[in-house]
Design an enzyme around this catalytic site. Sequence first.
Site, PDB file in Angstrom:
ATOM      1  N   CYS A 336       0.836  -1.198   0.000  1.00 34.60           N
ATOM      2  CA  CYS A 336       0.000   0.000   0.000  1.00 34.60           C
ATOM      3  C   CYS A 336       0.881   1.262   0.000  1.00 34.60           C
ATOM      4  O   CYS A 336       1.535   1.549  -0.984  1.00 34.60           O
ATOM      5  CB  CYS A 336      -0.977  -0.032   1.168  1.00 34.60           C
ATOM      6  SG  CYS A 336      -2.376   1.105   0.950  1.00 34.60           S
ATOM      7  N   HIS A 435      -3.498  -5.419   1.352  1.00 38.69           N
ATOM      8  CA  HIS A 435      -3.216  -5.691   2.758  1.00 38.69           C
ATOM      9  C   HIS A 435      -3.597  -7.142   3.045  1.00 38.69           C
ATOM     10  O   HIS A 435      -4.466  -7.712   2.397  1.00 38.69           O
ATOM     11  CB  HIS A 435      -4.035  -4.772   3.657  1.00 38.69           C
ATOM     12  CG  HIS A 435      -3.580  -3.354   3.648  1.00 38.69           C
ATOM     13  ND1 HIS A 435      -2.387  -2.955   4.201  1.00 38.69           N
ATOM     14  CD2 HIS A 435      -4.167  -2.231   3.146  1.00 38.69           C
ATOM     15  CE1 HIS A 435      -2.258  -1.648   4.066  1.00 38.69           C
ATOM     16  NE2 HIS A 435      -3.312  -1.181   3.417  1.00 38.69           N
TER      17      HIS A 435
END
Length: 509
Positions: A336, A435
Amino acid sequence: MKKAVPLMIQGTHSDAGKSAIVTALCRIFMQDGFRTAPFKSQNMALNSYITVDGKEIGRAQGVQAEAARISATTDMNPILIKPTGAYQSQIVVHGKPYKNMKAGEYRQDFFQQGLTLIQDAYERLSSSYDRIVIEGAGSPAEINLYDRELVNMRVARIANAPVILVGDIEKGGVFASLVGTLQLLDPVDRNRVIGVIINKFRGDVSLLEPGLKWFEEYTGVPVLGVVPFIDHLIIEAEDSVVLTNYSSKPDDSIDIDIAVIRHPFISNFTDIDPFFEEHDCHVRFVNHAAELGNPDLLILPGSKNTIEDMLYLHSSGLANIILDLAQRETMIIGICGGYQMLGNTIEDEHKIESPHVKTNGLGVVPMKTIITEEKKTVQSEGIARFGENELPVKGYEIHMGESYFDKTCEPFIHMANSQDGIITENKKLIGTYFHGIFHNDALREVVLNEIRIKKGLEPILNRASFAQIKEEGFDLLASEVRKHVKLDQIYQLCEDFREKLVPNNEVKD
């Protein structure tokens, strides 16, 4: 309509163990046949959880829902506060960004709106479940915040909930903190406290007995349990304060050295949790250039403010060392915000996250990232390609930004209608918006075995399922709490409280 039986867990301070006790009670009540849900009206955390419908809530409430074996919804955490720096936070309302606000603005302008949101969310939960386990935040005795707080005794009044106060004995002064908290409460709120739990105890509990007896005689409040320190608790943390518990130094006695960059706005660091369960891995968090050394795997985790964290990497000297490791073909994985840092530039023209409109990234991936006002929150799945391996993976995405490649690169994950991330041919550089990527057991295994083979070590096959480890962790936590709290008394006190007290709810305007 029948309403759920509520129970609220408050603490004498942050990190007293409220989240763990709530998680345990969610599993216990579920085991005892009650349809149970967690509730936290307002959560301040950088670790978040994505619901099945793509909404963002506090990580703890998602985990507590898992412990109760139900699907998490935004009613379990209607307000999430995510600090972004400069005394400002992003306010997430029912899973979607509402606006960025400073603390004073939030306290002054959002209070009544927040109160209504909380009431409505709790009422919906209460009509759908048998039991609600409510978690407070910080301390209920913060007298400077008392008149406009939205997370402790005001919520207990909304739910007409009895309260158990949790104190952390490991930090010392537990009796003083429990007594002081009780004395600072408004008398009406103090009457909601049906008992206390002393948490994180080490040693012979018989030596604590004189103190327990004194406390009960002095306060008239029963001690409902002394919960031991559980040495290996597989419950995800959401506050970065826990990262201070981890070493920053390598351990040469363990096969694989994993270094995680602890930048100032680190978020969703629970991505790393599965590595803690691998016996051949030593995980350490570093935030100084001198600590980094020469790890086998370097992870750049998520960030709530990617530009500010990238500027920190430059100013601290970490960026230069990371570049040196990349040239030496150390395996580097960015997730991310960490993935965005691998690119050439990160741009925030509208100053959504940062007062700086642009910064250079590490420049090891030919891409730029533009921060956008629209936040993507979604559970995702696809096929990860790692060398000759094609591995099904699941994860979740939370990002305010889109990344664009300057030239064609090999994507890491192939989804039904799109692609995600990048992987180099030599498998030494990986970036992804997913994630939870390491929670996929097969992928984690091939990544670690790639490192083992490079080091001349035998690969380890059929590694343990992290999902199963988590389930066992919930059961262990529930078992320990059952052993050390007076559960029958808690059940009875909740019923007695329900019969005795008239709801003292906040009134909507």
